[in-house]
Motif scaffolding. Structure first.
Motif, PDB file in Angstrom:
ATOM      1  N   THR A 129      -3.908  -4.349   3.130  1.00 24.97           N
ATOM      2  CA  THR A 129      -2.604  -4.835   2.693  1.00 24.97           C
ATOM      3  C   THR A 129      -2.707  -5.410   1.283  1.00 24.97           C
ATOM      4  O   THR A 129      -3.616  -6.198   0.989  1.00 24.97           O
ATOM      5  CB  THR A 129      -2.088  -5.929   3.641  1.00 24.97           C
ATOM      6  OG1 THR A 129      -1.936  -5.367   4.953  1.00 24.97           O
ATOM      7  CG2 THR A 129      -0.743  -6.476   3.179  1.00 24.97           C
ATOM      8  N   THR A 130      -1.796  -5.006   0.415  1.00 28.72           N
ATOM      9  CA  THR A 130      -1.776  -5.510  -0.954  1.00 28.72           C
ATOM     10  C   THR A 130      -0.642  -6.520  -1.125  1.00 28.72           C
ATOM     11  O   THR A 130       0.269  -6.616  -0.304  1.00 28.72           O
ATOM     12  CB  THR A 130      -1.588  -4.357  -1.951  1.00 28.72           C
ATOM     13  OG1 THR A 130      -0.394  -3.627  -1.610  1.00 28.72           O
ATOM     14  CG2 THR A 130      -2.771  -3.414  -1.910  1.00 28.72           C
ATOM     15  N   HIS A 131      -0.703  -7.259  -2.221  1.00 28.16           N
ATOM     16  CA  HIS A 131       0.309  -8.274  -2.526  1.00 28.16           C
ATOM     17  C   HIS A 131       0.721  -8.136  -3.995  1.00 28.16           C
ATOM     18  O   HIS A 131       0.655  -9.096  -4.768  1.00 28.16           O
ATOM     19  CB  HIS A 131      -0.239  -9.673  -2.229  1.00 28.16           C
ATOM     20  CG  HIS A 131      -0.700  -9.845  -0.806  1.00 28.16           C
ATOM     21  ND1 HIS A 131       0.173 -10.061   0.239  1.00 28.16           N
ATOM     22  CD2 HIS A 131      -1.947  -9.777  -0.267  1.00 28.16           C
ATOM     23  CE1 HIS A 131      -0.509 -10.154   1.361  1.00 28.16           C
ATOM     24  NE2 HIS A 131      -1.794  -9.985   1.096  1.00 28.16           N
ATOM     25  N   MET A 197       6.140   0.337  -5.270  1.00 27.71           N
ATOM     26  CA  MET A 197       7.004   1.093  -4.359  1.00 27.71           C
ATOM     27  C   MET A 197       6.245   1.503  -3.100  1.00 27.71           C
ATOM     28  O   MET A 197       6.738   1.356  -1.977  1.00 27.71           O
ATOM     29  CB  MET A 197       7.573   2.327  -5.066  1.00 27.71           C
ATOM     30  CG  MET A 197       8.358   3.265  -4.167  1.00 27.71           C
ATOM     31  SD  MET A 197       9.842   2.525  -3.438  1.00 27.71           S
ATOM     32  CE  MET A 197      11.035   2.834  -4.752  1.00 27.71           C
ATOM     33  N   VAL A 198       5.037   2.012  -3.264  1.00 26.74           N
ATOM     34  CA  VAL A 198       4.234   2.406  -2.102  1.00 26.74           C
ATOM     35  C   VAL A 198       3.955   1.206  -1.209  1.00 26.74           C
ATOM     36  O   VAL A 198       4.053   1.293   0.021  1.00 26.74           O
ATOM     37  CB  VAL A 198       2.916   3.069  -2.554  1.00 26.74           C
ATOM     38  CG1 VAL A 198       2.009   3.336  -1.358  1.00 26.74           C
ATOM     39  CG2 VAL A 198       3.201   4.377  -3.292  1.00 26.74           C
ATOM     40  N   GLN A 199       3.610   0.070  -1.815  1.00 30.02           N
ATOM     41  CA  GLN A 199       3.364  -1.150  -1.028  1.00 30.02           C
ATOM     42  C   GLN A 199       4.570  -1.513  -0.173  1.00 30.02           C
ATOM     43  O   GLN A 199       4.434  -1.821   1.020  1.00 30.02           O
ATOM     44  CB  GLN A 199       3.043  -2.298  -1.979  1.00 30.02           C
ATOM     45  CG  GLN A 199       2.994  -3.661  -1.293  1.00 30.02           C
ATOM     46  CD  GLN A 199       2.821  -4.792  -2.288  1.00 30.02           C
ATOM     47  OE1 GLN A 199       1.706  -5.071  -2.700  1.00 30.02           O
ATOM     48  NE2 GLN A 199       3.917  -5.449  -2.687  1.00 30.02           N
ATOM     49  N   LYS A 203       5.371  -1.416   4.122  1.00 27.38           N
ATOM     50  CA  LYS A 203       5.974  -2.472   4.943  1.00 27.38           C
ATOM     51  C   LYS A 203       7.131  -1.914   5.767  1.00 27.38           C
ATOM     52  O   LYS A 203       7.260  -2.220   6.960  1.00 27.38           O
ATOM     53  CB  LYS A 203       6.480  -3.607   4.053  1.00 27.38           C
ATOM     54  CG  LYS A 203       5.406  -4.376   3.324  1.00 27.38           C
ATOM     55  CD  LYS A 203       6.043  -5.443   2.441  1.00 27.38           C
ATOM     56  CE  LYS A 203       5.015  -6.162   1.585  1.00 27.38           C
ATOM     57  NZ  LYS A 203       5.661  -7.135   0.666  1.00 27.38           N
ATOM     58  N   GLU A 204       7.979  -1.085   5.122  1.00 30.15           N
ATOM     59  CA  GLU A 204       9.125  -0.506   5.825  1.00 30.15           C
ATOM     60  C   GLU A 204       8.660   0.380   6.981  1.00 30.15           C
ATOM     61  O   GLU A 204       9.266   0.395   8.054  1.00 30.15           O
ATOM     62  CB  GLU A 204       9.978   0.306   4.849  1.00 30.15           C
ATOM     63  CG  GLU A 204      10.699  -0.522   3.810  1.00 30.15           C
ATOM     64  CD  GLU A 204      11.691  -1.497   4.424  1.00 30.15           C
ATOM     65  OE1 GLU A 204      12.527  -1.061   5.253  1.00 30.15           O
ATOM     66  OE2 GLU A 204      11.626  -2.696   4.094  1.00 30.15           O
ATOM     67  N   LEU A 227      -1.700   5.452  -5.224  1.00 34.17           N
ATOM     68  CA  LEU A 227      -1.825   5.254  -3.777  1.00 34.17           C
ATOM     69  C   LEU A 227      -2.982   4.316  -3.434  1.00 34.17           C
ATOM     70  O   LEU A 227      -2.867   3.463  -2.553  1.00 34.17           O
ATOM     71  CB  LEU A 227      -2.004   6.601  -3.088  1.00 34.17           C
ATOM     72  CG  LEU A 227      -0.793   7.550  -3.171  1.00 34.17           C
ATOM     73  CD1 LEU A 227      -1.172   8.945  -2.719  1.00 34.17           C
ATOM     74  CD2 LEU A 227       0.366   7.020  -2.341  1.00 34.17           C
ATOM     75  N   GLN A 228      -4.088   4.462  -4.129  1.00 33.99           N
ATOM     76  CA  GLN A 228      -5.242   3.607  -3.850  1.00 33.99           C
ATOM     77  C   GLN A 228      -4.969   2.160  -4.253  1.00 33.99           C
ATOM     78  O   GLN A 228      -5.390   1.226  -3.554  1.00 33.99           O
ATOM     79  CB  GLN A 228      -6.477   4.148  -4.566  1.00 33.99           C
ATOM     80  CG  GLN A 228      -6.985   5.452  -3.958  1.00 33.99           C
ATOM     81  CD  GLN A 228      -8.220   5.977  -4.654  1.00 33.99           C
ATOM     82  OE1 GLN A 228      -8.204   6.252  -5.851  1.00 33.99           O
ATOM     83  NE2 GLN A 228      -9.287   6.137  -3.906  1.00 33.99           N
ATOM     84  N   LYS A 229      -4.261   1.965  -5.346  1.00 36.33           N
ATOM     85  CA  LYS A 229      -3.932   0.614  -5.782  1.00 36.33           C
ATOM     86  C   LYS A 229      -3.038  -0.085  -4.758  1.00 36.33           C
ATOM     87  O   LYS A 229      -3.062  -1.316  -4.634  1.00 36.33           O
ATOM     88  CB  LYS A 229      -3.233   0.656  -7.144  1.00 36.33           C
ATOM     89  CG  LYS A 229      -2.935  -0.707  -7.740  1.00 36.33           C
ATOM     90  CD  LYS A 229      -2.285  -0.580  -9.109  1.00 36.33           C
ATOM     91  CE  LYS A 229      -1.942  -1.955  -9.683  1.00 36.33           C
ATOM     92  NZ  LYS A 229      -1.274  -1.826 -11.013  1.00 36.33           N
ATOM     93  N   ALA A 230      -2.245   0.702  -4.014  1.00 39.62           N
ATOM     94  CA  ALA A 230      -1.346   0.146  -2.999  1.00 39.62           C
ATOM     95  C   ALA A 230      -2.024  -0.014  -1.643  1.00 39.62           C
ATOM     96  O   ALA A 230      -1.363  -0.315  -0.645  1.00 39.62           O
ATOM     97  CB  ALA A 230      -0.115   1.030  -2.864  1.00 39.62           C
ATOM     98  N   GLY A 231      -3.346   0.191  -1.575  1.00 39.02           N
ATOM     99  CA  GLY A 231      -4.078  -0.087  -0.348  1.00 39.02           C
ATOM    100  C   GLY A 231      -4.303   1.086   0.573  1.00 39.02           C
ATOM    101  O   GLY A 231      -4.704   0.904   1.720  1.00 39.02           O
TER     102      GLY A 231
END
Length: 244
Positions: A129-131, A197-199, A203-204, A227-231
């Motif tokens: 999970t990213t923040h 947006m991916v993060q 969640k959605e 995609l990788q940056k968003a976990g």
């Protein structure tokens, strides 16, 4: 020992597909081929017993039936895969294979019976999970006037009241997975908006009771990094090849 492959209706192999998907435990991107009636299905038998199944669709044109995209053998019969697969080729007339590298049985058939093998896309699965946060950027969903049971779209990012990115979730994959898609407008790229947006779409997906997943073209380094940056992390590849 009698090895046999016979064409059957999808309903006849659904219990076997359920076992395949449970055993695989990954997003299966070809699931929509069955939803939209793009495939022919076959039952694999050993001495009259149900031993597995296969599915064929069109590699270039949906109306064709020339590419194996599912081939599954129940564990007690799996050692007979190398006898069953050539029989499937003969009965179906398939001349191509398309598979996910994390579908280990069909990938093994691809490397044994195929040639001219290429990787087309990278598959991604949830990793952590990213923040991520960007000042002034708001994530929201537009009013959906015509809901689509297979496509939860209309999500946007706004910066100072301007729409700078959009995206959504494809729901025509096997449960419980949802496939993320998104686009950032020209002039706003390489600012972290794609990963944000991916993060938020991850969640959605969870709020819908789905597990997020994604894919991108194997040569698209920007999408891979986003995609990788968003976990998300790579978990496989889409492979294609011709059959001998």
């Amino acid at each position: 020992m009698e090895i046999k492959v016979i064409p059957v209706a999808l309903a006849d192999i659904e219990p076997l597909r359920s076992i395949f998907l449970h055993e695989s435990n990954f997003q299966f991107i070809y699931n929509k081929c069955h939803l939209y009636d793009w495939a022919d299905t076959y039952l694999c038998q050993v001495n009259g017993q149900k031993a597995g199944y296969a599915a064929i669709w069109g590699q270039s044109r949906r109306e064709d039936r020339d590419a194996v995209f599912e081939f599954y053998m129940l564990p007690p019969f799996r050692a007979l895969a190398n006898l069953m697969f050539p029989e499937l080729q003969t009965v179906s007339g398939a001349t191509f294979i398309e598979c996910q590298s994390n579908d280990t049985l069909l990938a093994a058939m691809l490397y044994e019976y195929g040639h001219s093998i290429q990787a087309e896309a990278i598959l991604f699965e949830e990793h952590y999970t990213t923040h991520l946060h960007l000042p002034g950027v708001v994530f929201r969903r537009k009013l959906v006037t015509e809901p689509n049971i297979y496509n939860a779209g209309g999500y946007i990012l706004e910066l100072d009241g301007e729409e700078v990115a959009d995206g959504g979730l494809m729901l025509n994959y096997n449960l419980p997975y949802a496939d993320i898609y998104m686009n950032v407008k020209e002039g706003f790229r390489q600012k972290g908006l794609g990963s944000l947006m991916v993060q938020e779409l991850k969640k959605e997906a969870y709020l819908m009771g789905r597990v997020p997943a994604a894919r991108c073209n194997i040569k698209n380094q920007a999408s891979k990094a986003t995609l990788q940056k968003a976990g998300l992390k790579p978990c496989g590849f889409i492979l294609k090849g011709a059959l001998h």
